[in-house]
Every structure is written in structure tokens, then in C-alpha cells.
Scaffold this motif. Sequence first.
Motif, PDB file in Angstrom:
ATOM      1  N   VAL A 198       0.839  -1.203   0.000  1.00  0.00           N
ATOM      2  CA  VAL A 198       0.000   0.000   0.000  1.00  0.00           C
ATOM      3  C   VAL A 198       0.875   1.256   0.000  1.00  0.00           C
ATOM      4  N   ASP A 199       1.912   1.226   0.851  1.00  0.00           N
ATOM      5  CA  ASP A 199       2.779   2.404   0.941  1.00  0.00           C
ATOM      6  C   ASP A 199       3.458   2.718  -0.390  1.00  0.00           C
ATOM      7  N   LEU A 200       3.945   1.678  -1.041  1.00  0.00           N
ATOM      8  CA  LEU A 200       4.668   1.916  -2.275  1.00  0.00           C
ATOM      9  C   LEU A 200       3.727   2.286  -3.422  1.00  0.00           C
ATOM     10  N   ASP A 201       2.510   1.773  -3.350  1.00  0.00           N
ATOM     11  CA  ASP A 201       1.508   2.190  -4.331  1.00  0.00           C
ATOM     12  C   ASP A 201       1.281   3.693  -4.211  1.00  0.00           C
ATOM     13  N   LYS A 202       1.132   4.151  -2.964  1.00  0.00           N
ATOM     14  CA  LYS A 202       0.938   5.579  -2.746  1.00  0.00           C
ATOM     15  C   LYS A 202       2.145   6.377  -3.232  1.00  0.00           C
ATOM     16  N   GLU A 203       3.310   5.787  -3.041  1.00  0.00           N
ATOM     17  CA  GLU A 203       4.546   6.466  -3.407  1.00  0.00           C
ATOM     18  C   GLU A 203       4.714   6.552  -4.934  1.00  0.00           C
ATOM     19  N   LEU A 204       4.362   5.500  -5.637  1.00  0.00           N
ATOM     20  CA  LEU A 204       4.705   5.435  -7.059  1.00  0.00           C
ATOM     21  C   LEU A 204       3.547   5.646  -8.027  1.00  0.00           C
ATOM     22  N   MET A 205       2.332   5.331  -7.603  1.00  0.00           N
ATOM     23  CA  MET A 205       1.258   5.253  -8.598  1.00  0.00           C
ATOM     24  C   MET A 205       0.486   6.556  -8.799  1.00  0.00           C
ATOM     25  N   ASN A 206       0.732   7.494  -7.928  1.00  0.00           N
ATOM     26  CA  ASN A 206       0.119   8.808  -8.092  1.00  0.00           C
ATOM     27  C   ASN A 206      -1.405   8.723  -8.249  1.00  0.00           C
ATOM     28  N   ARG A 207      -2.040   8.128  -7.262  1.00  0.00           N
ATOM     29  CA  ARG A 207      -3.512   8.111  -7.318  1.00  0.00           C
ATOM     30  C   ARG A 207      -4.109   8.412  -5.932  1.00  0.00           C
ATOM     31  N   PRO A 208      -3.882   9.641  -5.492  1.00  0.00           N
ATOM     32  CA  PRO A 208      -4.322  10.018  -4.144  1.00  0.00           C
ATOM     33  C   PRO A 208      -5.838   9.884  -3.955  1.00  0.00           C
ATOM     34  N   PHE A 209      -6.598  10.134  -5.035  1.00  0.00           N
ATOM     35  CA  PHE A 209      -8.051  10.079  -4.880  1.00  0.00           C
ATOM     36  C   PHE A 209      -8.519   8.667  -4.559  1.00  0.00           C
ATOM     37  N   TYR A 210      -7.917   7.690  -5.209  1.00  0.00           N
ATOM     38  CA  TYR A 210      -8.264   6.299  -4.946  1.00  0.00           C
ATOM     39  C   TYR A 210      -8.057   5.971  -3.472  1.00  0.00           C
ATOM     40  N   TRP A 211      -6.883   6.361  -2.989  1.00  0.00           N
ATOM     41  CA  TRP A 211      -6.560   6.004  -1.608  1.00  0.00           C
ATOM     42  C   TRP A 211      -7.415   6.782  -0.617  1.00  0.00           C
ATOM     43  N   HIS A 212      -7.681   8.015  -0.974  1.00  0.00           N
ATOM     44  CA  HIS A 212      -8.528   8.828  -0.124  1.00  0.00           C
ATOM     45  C   HIS A 212      -9.939   8.205  -0.023  1.00  0.00           C
ATOM     46  N   TYR A 213     -10.462   7.840  -1.163  1.00  0.00           N
ATOM     47  CA  TYR A 213     -11.784   7.224  -1.256  1.00  0.00           C
ATOM     48  C   TYR A 213     -11.846   5.937  -0.446  1.00  0.00           C
ATOM     49  N   LEU A 214     -10.801   5.149  -0.627  1.00  0.00           N
ATOM     50  CA  LEU A 214     -10.758   3.854   0.041  1.00  0.00           C
ATOM     51  C   LEU A 214     -10.745   4.008   1.559  1.00  0.00           C
ATOM     52  N   GLU A 215      -9.952   4.977   1.998  1.00  0.00           N
ATOM     53  CA  GLU A 215      -9.855   5.185   3.438  1.00  0.00           C
ATOM     54  C   GLU A 215     -11.174   5.714   4.010  1.00  0.00           C
ATOM     55  N   LYS A 216     -11.850   6.521   3.215  1.00  0.00           N
ATOM     56  CA  LYS A 216     -13.139   7.057   3.670  1.00  0.00           C
ATOM     57  C   LYS A 216     -14.202   5.962   3.730  1.00  0.00           C
ATOM     58  N   THR A 217     -14.203   5.083   2.748  1.00  0.00           N
ATOM     59  CA  THR A 217     -15.278   4.088   2.662  1.00  0.00           C
ATOM     60  C   THR A 217     -14.922   2.782   3.347  1.00  0.00           C
ATOM     61  N   GLY A 218     -13.642   2.682   3.710  1.00  0.00           N
ATOM     62  CA  GLY A 218     -13.221   1.459   4.374  1.00  0.00           C
ATOM     63  C   GLY A 218     -13.195   0.237   3.484  1.00  0.00           C
ATOM     64  N   GLY A 219     -13.006   0.419   2.194  1.00  0.00           N
ATOM     65  CA  GLY A 219     -12.934  -0.704   1.263  1.00  0.00           C
ATOM     66  C   GLY A 219     -11.631  -1.477   1.391  1.00  0.00           C
ATOM     67  N   THR A 220     -11.544  -2.558   0.649  1.00  0.00           N
ATOM     68  CA  THR A 220     -10.326  -3.365   0.693  1.00  0.00           C
ATOM     69  C   THR A 220      -9.289  -2.772  -0.245  1.00  0.00           C
ATOM     70  N   PRO A 221      -8.122  -2.455   0.318  1.00  0.00           N
ATOM     71  CA  PRO A 221      -7.104  -1.860  -0.559  1.00  0.00           C
ATOM     72  C   PRO A 221      -6.607  -2.872  -1.592  1.00  0.00           C
ATOM     73  N   ASN A 222      -6.399  -2.354  -2.772  1.00  0.00           N
ATOM     74  CA  ASN A 222      -5.959  -3.236  -3.837  1.00  0.00           C
ATOM     75  C   ASN A 222      -4.757  -2.589  -4.554  1.00  0.00           C
ATOM     76  N   PRO A 223      -3.600  -2.652  -3.885  1.00  0.00           N
ATOM     77  CA  PRO A 223      -2.434  -1.991  -4.479  1.00  0.00           C
ATOM     78  C   PRO A 223      -2.051  -2.638  -5.820  1.00  0.00           C
ATOM     79  N   ALA A 224      -1.443  -1.835  -6.660  1.00  0.00           N
ATOM     80  CA  ALA A 224      -1.184  -2.278  -8.030  1.00  0.00           C
ATOM     81  C   ALA A 224      -0.123  -3.366  -8.125  1.00  0.00           C
TER      82      ALA A 224
END
Lengths: 264, 561
Positions: free
Chosen positions: A35-61
Amino acid sequence: MQQAEIHEFLVRFFQANGCELIANEDGWLTVQLTVDLDKELMNRPFYWHYLEKTGGTPNPAKLTFITDPQRTPKNIKGEKIHFGSPRLHQIFQSAKKLAGYIRLYEQGRSASGRGIPLFPWLGLNVKISYQCDRKKDILRSIGLHLINGRMVEGFHDRLLQLDLTPKIPDYSYTISPLIMPKSGILRIKNFLREEILREDHQWALEARQRWEKDLKLLEHFYEDGKEKGESYHNEKEALQNQYEPKIIISVINGGLFYLTENAV
Amino acid sequence: MVVDIKFDSSWEEGFLERINQDGPWANWELYKLAIEAERHTVIEEFDGLIAPKHLPHLTILPHQLEAARKVVENMNGKAILADEVGLGKTIEAGLVLKEYMIRGLIKKVLILVPASLVTQWTRELNEKFFIPAVAQKKSYVWEECDVVVSSLDTAKRSPHREIIYQQEYDLVIIDEAHKLKNNKTKNYEFVQNLKKKFCLLLTATPIQNKISEIFNLVSLLKPGHLGNESAFNRKYKKNSRSIKDDEHLRELINKVMIRNRRKETGIEWTERHVETVPIEFTKEERELYDAITALRSDNTWMSLSPFSIMTLQREACSSREAVYITLKNMLAKTENKDLFQSRIQDLLEKVDKVRTNSKAQKALQLIKSINDKVIIFTEYRATQLYLQWFLKQHGITSVPFRGGFKRGKKDWMKELFQKHAQVLIATEAGGEGINLQFCNHIINFDLPWNPMRLEQRIGRVHRLGQEKDVYIYNFATKDTVEEHVLKLLYEKISLFEKVIGELDDILTKLDFGNFEDYLTDVFGYSASEGEMRIKMENLTAMIELAQQMKEGGNRAASGNP
């Protein structure tokens, strides 16, 4: 950097970041990002923001990199990586960002069973940039003994010979520094400054001459009785930006190293 | 002190903070990787180009590499890239840009290009050079993005202009920079006031007519390099120049300009085949043309300048529609309605009688026999519209192309042409800034009078990447002003075989002002056929002399009375 080196670098980078290598073949590799490296490399803050808000299952690339297309089977799709790839440089930047500061201890061997004293060192890897309208960089690695003030060049390469761990080893104890880290940094700065001042600065003299020459032309251009308006001042400032020689010293990374008495 | 030493203290702060809070600390492997990465990317020499190592997939030609090296090493990052059309100035500019970016010498970059090229530049920088260039679409882009591509026309307008003036650019690149040849224009003033550390001006035609044009370009780049305006004019303007001055000027210009020529690059170019296609007017077309010509000796038309008559003549050689529009406009503008009305009405009747367009018929026939993609260039919008309609009547698909099209529309038209249509009909302003090397047939439906513009047209097609021979068909109506001009351009200057480099040398040598003005003078103000012939012969002689001077250097010049 050869393609094989790049491949090796990627493998080590992802492993160091705790990512699972799903495939590591001759010419290509597939990695499951954390998850950390996805945030670092994939440049998709909205996805992660959404996921954290909705509590969905993270699906790193999951990423596939092709380091040698000739050896890669046709059915493998992925990013081709070479020395100029933005992705590689992103990973370079990332490594620097994630590894700016460190503290390590040498794993000493005690023959007698008595405790081993570890001496504090400050190690800095610095980049010295010589810049005018041209630029070059020099990397240097300086170590400073924080008890007796001894300074060592090529510190990083010496560290590579040692067995280092992040936790203080059993039967070892650290000696508190007499020189505080802050003043240690100052000592290294002063040492570098004095050294640099002794160098031959022909490049800077030449840059100043180029600057002077263009400045004269500029004066001549505007001496025509024309008002020296905004464009004159813009040009003048631009010439300074272009030519003024300067040396910029920046730290790439560094930290505290507790080493046995005769380690370096 | 010769040099200032600065320490970047950002690391130190973070370090002391971590000591206080006992971490977090990086892992050893990653720490080692960071240093390895740095060792791979550090550049230990001032000299040499690193960029090619980052661009393994890009074929860089030797002259392009050398140009980029010169810009960085000898020209301190300020240069006019003036390769002949189609030699890859964009690649050279991209290399310089990439080199400076890799070395960390630049961050903020502004790239000003014709509207039709914005998308192409953006794409090429991203795909070929891995430079995250952004096409300017929203006004926040100027501030937020580091590498921005825009058209000059957009950039110079409010509110963009004001925002741009707030930015400090490390590098400004301007494509088709010959548009900045006149230092009295808004464009010029806009560019002059940009804050720019490094600067590249790209143009295939650094001099179109006058020696002062190069002065203005160089002064944008490096004010004072060619002296100030008054000193320059004293020294180089008009007849007072000597060959020695010329040599000196050339040397100075070469310090800031790189000009590769086709034949020097050693690249195998495809052939150019030029064919003049003589056109016979129909009886009605001839009557219209002659009626226009007769206006010159008509006293009631004294207020109509020879230039206007010339325009009408040229239009009559193109299409009756072009004539019609101009006449309509004249009628609308004139104050002396009664007197003009009947005259113009006469002409309009003659226009009306014209039933066929001989050139269009010929074009149709040619397009059918070529049976491949064709570009038709015309000077007139009305002709363009007519041709589109005409071709459609005969089942031939065509797309229009004009300078006035918005960026997206130009891209779209180009794509339509490439994928779906057989013919692209472009007006003059559309000639610049599109690359159409997938096509290798050009019809010059009518001719521009400035030879450099003609070269720009051909350059759209005859450029690097053109794999086939290029065919150029010049339409010229017999016994008209058009035929005279074509004779001059084609037979005397042997323009079409010549490479442009020689041509601009020649035009500079002549330096009698604007080439087009001169032709207007010859054709418009000559009282008789005889005078016109003498003036044309004069011009030819001057061109030949300039050619000799160029070929023979000082030897020929000493024989110059």
C-alpha cells in the motif's frame, strides 16, 4: 547503467520496500506493490482517499517491468524500463526520499565475552554542484568520528565492508558522542568549504568573463538614447541567473553509525 | 570571491528532528540503493551531452547531436536553430531541453509554437524525450506546470500575458521564430519582455527579405550582439555594405546561429520533381482577366492602386469566386458609389459569365491520374471553398486547412486527411506548422510571390521521414502576370531545385527590401510591357550577380561596378 544492473536495482528496491516479487525472470519481473509503495509510485491520491473514507479493501497495483524486451516472451505486457525512463528516475527519487536518514550499529565479534564498545560516527553523503550556465556534480562521502574529530573520506564505501544492523547488537554498548551532531555537521561543512576554496576555479572565472562580455553588449544595445526600461532590467537579471558561478552543497543522505574501534 | 558556496540545509533539519524523536530511520538496503542511484545519475563533467544516454530509442542524426552540443558548450544556451526545413530542429531543441533538465539547470520552461503544432510538440516531448510537457489549456497551467507548450497568440493575450510575465523562465523555446522578424510588433515586444535565462529560436528562414530581420532575431536572443539598432543600420543597411562587412556579420551571426543544410548533412534525400503545368484560359476567363488589366489605363479608376489591380489579376488566375469576393468588398467600401457601381457591375457580369475554372479542371484530371494523396495550396479562401465544392461534385474527398483554425481542428483535419480524404486544400497561412510527410504530391494552384513562402509549403512534405520522391506541380495561366512570376522564380532563380539555404543567401545579398513589393512594383507600376521586361531583366541580373558573388566570393565582387 546496463539493463542487467537496472533489473537488479529494481529487484533490490522492491524487496527493500517489502514488496512481493511475483515473477523475477531473465528480462522481466512482476511485483506486487505494498500500500505504501503504491501511494509512493502510482500517483492516485483520490483512490486512496476514497478507500480510506469508505473502508474498502485496498488493492495496491501489480506492476510488470521489462528490462530486456528480447528475452521477454511476447505475451508478457509491461513497462519497458531503460536508463531514461521516467519510471526509473521516479524510483531513484523515491529511494532517496525514503532513505534520507539512518542509524546503524556494527555487529562486532567479542572474543572474550566482554562487552564491545561502539564509537559514534556522523556520515554524510553529499553532492557538490558546480553551476554557472553549465553544471557538474561531485559526490563525496565524509565520516566524522564524534569523539576524537577524525575525518574520513570515502566513508560510505568503508561502511559497505562492515556488518551493520539497525538494532544494537548483544554484548555491545555505545559511547556517547562528545561532538554533538549539529556541530559535527558544521565541522564537515567547514572542511568542505576550505577544500573547495583551494580548488582551481578557472570554470568560474570563465563564466564571469562570459557574463561580463554579455553585460557589455547589453549596455551597448541600450545606450542608443533609448530608455532603459523593463526589458533591460529583465535581461540583466537573466544574465546573472545564467552565468553567476555558484557551488551548491546538498546532502543526499546520512546518519549516525556506531562502529567498533578500528572499523574505519 | 570568485564563487559563492551555498549549503542546502533542508537535510540537517530533518536529521536533528529524528535524533530528538529517535527515528524513524531508513533501512540499510534502501540507503545503499539511494547512493547507487545517485552515482548513476551524477554528471561529473561540464562538457559533453548526457541526454542521448537517456534516449536510447531515439535516432539522433549526427548534425542534430552536434547542434545540441554547440548550443550547450559554445553558445551558452542561447541560439537560433535555423536548419533548413525538415532537418529536425525540434529534435535539436528537445535534446538541449533534455540535457539541461537532466543536469538540473532548468525547471521552468515555456515553449511557444504555432497553434497547429501545440499538440504535436507536446506529444513529441512526452513520447520521444520523456519530458512531461503540458499543452496550455487552462490559465492555472502557467503557474502550476513546469514545461508548458502554447501558441504565441494565446500567450500574448490577457490574462495569460500578465501571468506569464510573473514567471521566471529558465528556458524559452520559440518555434517558427521568423514571425518575430519585425521589432515593432506586439509579438516581438511580448517575447522581448519575457524573463528567460536560456533561449532557443527555431526558424528555417532566419531572413526572408531584409537583413534587419536577422538583427531583430539576434537582439531578442542576445541584445547587443549585433550592436544597437542605429549602429547596425549605419553599417549594414543597403548599399554601404562591403564584402568585408558581410564576412564580419556572418561570423557574428554564426556565433549565435546554427544552420544545417540538406546537402551538408549527408542524408539521402528523396528527389524533388518540379513540373510547370501551363493552363489555358477559357474565352470567358480571358475576358475577365483582360477587363481587369484594362483598368490600369482607365482614368476613372485612378483611385484604385496598382496593387489592388494586381491582386484582382492574380485572383482572376485563381478563381472567379476570389475575384467576386474582392469586388464585393470594394463596392462596400467605396464612397463614390455611383461612379464605381457601373464599372464593378460590368466586371461582375464578366465574372458571372465564367462557367468553368480551367485550373480546377486540370487539377481534377491530375488528382485522378495521381490516385494518391495530394495537397493543393491556394492563396485565396474563396478558391479554397470553391475547390472543395468542385472536387466533391466529382466524387473526390477533401478537407480544408487554414491558419485560422483552432489547434484541435487543425489536428483533426490533418488526421482526416491522413485517414479518410484524398485531398487537403490549404491556404497560405495553413502552410506553416503542419507536417505531412505521408503525402508526396503538391499542387500549387496559384503561387505566392515570396519564394521563402513557397519553400515553406514544400517543406511540409519534403522533410525527414519522407520516403518517396516529391512531386510539385505549379499551375501557371498563360499570358498572365502569373506566368511572368513563375518564369522568374522557376527559370531564373531555378528556385525549385535550389535548396533554401542558397536562396536566403541570395535574397540577403540583394537586399532591395521586400521581394513581393518589388514584384508588385514591376508588374503594377510599369507603364508598358517593355518597361516591365526591362525591370524583370534587371531583377534577373541582380539575382545572377548575387549568385555569382556567393559562388565566387570576393572574386566576383571585385568586378562589381
